[in-house]
Structures are given as C-alpha cells and as structure tokens.
Design a protein around this motif. Structure first.
Motif, PDB file in Angstrom:
ATOM      1  N   MET A   1       0.849  -1.173   0.000  1.00  0.00           N
ATOM      2  CA  MET A   1       0.000   0.000   0.000  1.00  0.00           C
ATOM      3  C   MET A   1       0.899   1.243   0.000  1.00  0.00           C
ATOM      4  N   GLU A   2       0.545   2.221  -0.806  1.00  0.00           N
ATOM      5  CA  GLU A   2       1.358   3.442  -0.852  1.00  0.00           C
ATOM      6  C   GLU A   2       1.154   4.268   0.410  1.00  0.00           C
ATOM      7  N   SER A   3       2.090   5.156   0.673  1.00  0.00           N
ATOM      8  CA  SER A   3       1.967   5.994   1.868  1.00  0.00           C
ATOM      9  C   SER A   3       0.700   6.842   1.759  1.00  0.00           C
ATOM     10  N   ILE A   4       0.135   7.137   2.896  1.00  0.00           N
ATOM     11  CA  ILE A   4      -1.107   7.909   2.904  1.00  0.00           C
ATOM     12  C   ILE A   4      -0.890   9.311   2.334  1.00  0.00           C
ATOM     13  N   GLU A   5       0.294   9.860   2.528  1.00  0.00           N
ATOM     14  CA  GLU A   5       0.583  11.191   1.973  1.00  0.00           C
ATOM     15  C   GLU A   5       0.545  11.161   0.449  1.00  0.00           C
ATOM     16  N   ASN A   6       1.152  10.132  -0.156  1.00  0.00           N
ATOM     17  CA  ASN A   6       1.109  10.000  -1.616  1.00  0.00           C
ATOM     18  C   ASN A   6      -0.316   9.748  -2.089  1.00  0.00           C
ATOM     19  N   TRP A   7      -1.023   8.911  -1.363  1.00  0.00           N
ATOM     20  CA  TRP A   7      -2.402   8.614  -1.727  1.00  0.00           C
ATOM     21  C   TRP A   7      -3.242   9.888  -1.701  1.00  0.00           C
ATOM     22  N   LEU A   8      -3.100  10.674  -0.633  1.00  0.00           N
ATOM     23  CA  LEU A   8      -3.860  11.923  -0.525  1.00  0.00           C
ATOM     24  C   LEU A   8      -3.559  12.855  -1.700  1.00  0.00           C
ATOM     25  N   HIS A   9      -2.286  12.975  -2.016  1.00  0.00           N
ATOM     26  CA  HIS A   9      -1.880  13.859  -3.121  1.00  0.00           C
ATOM     27  C   HIS A   9      -2.588  13.451  -4.420  1.00  0.00           C
ATOM     28  N   HIS A  10      -2.569  12.173  -4.722  1.00  0.00           N
ATOM     29  CA  HIS A  10      -3.185  11.693  -5.963  1.00  0.00           C
ATOM     30  C   HIS A  10      -4.709  11.737  -5.890  1.00  0.00           C
ATOM     31  N   GLU A  11      -5.247  11.406  -4.742  1.00  0.00           N
ATOM     32  CA  GLU A  11      -6.701  11.393  -4.584  1.00  0.00           C
ATOM     33  C   GLU A  11      -7.284  12.804  -4.712  1.00  0.00           C
ATOM     34  N   LEU A  12      -6.588  13.793  -4.189  1.00  0.00           N
ATOM     35  CA  LEU A  12      -7.084  15.170  -4.257  1.00  0.00           C
ATOM     36  C   LEU A  12      -7.171  15.669  -5.692  1.00  0.00           C
ATOM     37  N   LYS A  13      -6.247  15.237  -6.537  1.00  0.00           N
ATOM     38  CA  LYS A  13      -6.298  15.658  -7.940  1.00  0.00           C
ATOM     39  C   LYS A  13      -7.583  15.199  -8.607  1.00  0.00           C
ATOM     40  N   GLY A  14      -8.027  13.992  -8.294  1.00  0.00           N
ATOM     41  CA  GLY A  14      -9.256  13.476  -8.874  1.00  0.00           C
ATOM     42  C   GLY A  14     -10.501  13.986  -8.180  1.00  0.00           C
ATOM     43  N   LEU A  15     -10.381  14.232  -6.899  1.00  0.00           N
ATOM     44  CA  LEU A  15     -11.524  14.683  -6.105  1.00  0.00           C
ATOM     45  C   LEU A  15     -11.863  16.139  -6.380  1.00  0.00           C
ATOM     46  N   MET A  16     -10.835  16.963  -6.437  1.00  0.00           N
ATOM     47  CA  MET A  16     -11.034  18.396  -6.632  1.00  0.00           C
ATOM     48  C   MET A  16     -10.192  18.849  -7.826  1.00  0.00           C
ATOM     49  N   PRO A  17     -10.765  18.798  -9.007  1.00  0.00           N
ATOM     50  CA  PRO A  17     -10.017  19.189 -10.204  1.00  0.00           C
ATOM     51  C   PRO A  17      -9.474  20.613 -10.108  1.00  0.00           C
ATOM     52  N   VAL A  28     -17.358  21.722   0.937  1.00  0.00           N
ATOM     53  CA  VAL A  28     -16.164  21.189   1.584  1.00  0.00           C
ATOM     54  C   VAL A  28     -16.522  19.933   2.372  1.00  0.00           C
ATOM     55  N   LYS A  29     -17.649  19.962   3.037  1.00  0.00           N
ATOM     56  CA  LYS A  29     -18.093  18.784   3.793  1.00  0.00           C
ATOM     57  C   LYS A  29     -18.295  17.596   2.861  1.00  0.00           C
ATOM     58  N   LEU A  30     -18.891  17.828   1.708  1.00  0.00           N
ATOM     59  CA  LEU A  30     -19.105  16.760   0.734  1.00  0.00           C
ATOM     60  C   LEU A  30     -17.768  16.195   0.251  1.00  0.00           C
ATOM     61  N   TYR A  31     -16.823  17.070  -0.076  1.00  0.00           N
ATOM     62  CA  TYR A  31     -15.499  16.602  -0.503  1.00  0.00           C
ATOM     63  C   TYR A  31     -14.813  15.818   0.613  1.00  0.00           C
ATOM     64  N   ALA A  32     -14.963  16.272   1.841  1.00  0.00           N
ATOM     65  CA  ALA A  32     -14.345  15.578   2.982  1.00  0.00           C
ATOM     66  C   ALA A  32     -14.944  14.187   3.153  1.00  0.00           C
ATOM     67  N   GLU A  33     -16.250  14.077   3.006  1.00  0.00           N
ATOM     68  CA  GLU A  33     -16.905  12.771   3.116  1.00  0.00           C
ATOM     69  C   GLU A  33     -16.444  11.841   2.003  1.00  0.00           C
ATOM     70  N   ARG A  34     -16.338  12.362   0.802  1.00  0.00           N
ATOM     71  CA  ARG A  34     -15.869  11.545  -0.324  1.00  0.00           C
ATOM     72  C   ARG A  34     -14.431  11.086  -0.101  1.00  0.00           C
ATOM     73  N   LEU A  35     -13.606  11.992   0.391  1.00  0.00           N
ATOM     74  CA  LEU A  35     -12.213  11.648   0.646  1.00  0.00           C
ATOM     75  C   LEU A  35     -12.121  10.581   1.735  1.00  0.00           C
ATOM     76  N   TRP A  36     -12.890  10.737   2.793  1.00  0.00           N
ATOM     77  CA  TRP A  36     -12.885   9.771   3.888  1.00  0.00           C
ATOM     78  C   TRP A  36     -13.329   8.392   3.390  1.00  0.00           C
ATOM     79  N   HIS A  37     -14.422   8.339   2.633  1.00  0.00           N
ATOM     80  CA  HIS A  37     -14.909   7.056   2.105  1.00  0.00           C
ATOM     81  C   HIS A  37     -13.874   6.419   1.174  1.00  0.00           C
TER      82      HIS A  37
END
Length: 68
Positions: A1-17, A28-37
C-alpha cells in the motif's frame, strides 16, 4: 500500500479538479466525506486519515484549495 501522503496527493487531484472553488461549507463537507470514504475503501483507517490531514479533513481540504 502506498503511503497515505502520496495517496492523498493523488486522490485530491481526482476529487477536486484544478480550479475547484469550494466556497460553501456544504461543498467542503461533501469533498471531505468523499475523501474519507475513498480512504477507508483504499484500506486506510480513520485514525490514519485524520492524522494525515492534521486532525481535520475539512480544514485540510480548504488549505489544499487555497495553496498557490
């Protein structure tokens, strides 16, 4: 599994263009829920996600949105 920091970096690009402007707290709450899930689905724990986001996923997202 990749580090959570790398995962967050990549996930944010797709989550918030590029150019996303989440002015409303509800956005922001919706984005936070999506990121958490997505993080839980990727195998990270709630504690890992909170720690990587400085304890507050919504605040973390706002900080990322307002980075130059």
């Amino acid at each position: 599994m990749e580090s959570i920091e790398n995962w967050l970096h990549h996930e944010l690009k797709g989550l918030m263009p590029q150019g996303t402007d989440a002015q409303e707290k509800a956005d922001v709450k919706l984005y936070a829920e999506r990121l958490w899930h997505a993080g839980i689905s990727a195998g990270y724990t709630n504690d890992q996600l909170k720690e990587a986001c400085g304890g507050d996923i919504e605040r973390y997202l706002l900080d990322q949105l307002h980075r130059p």
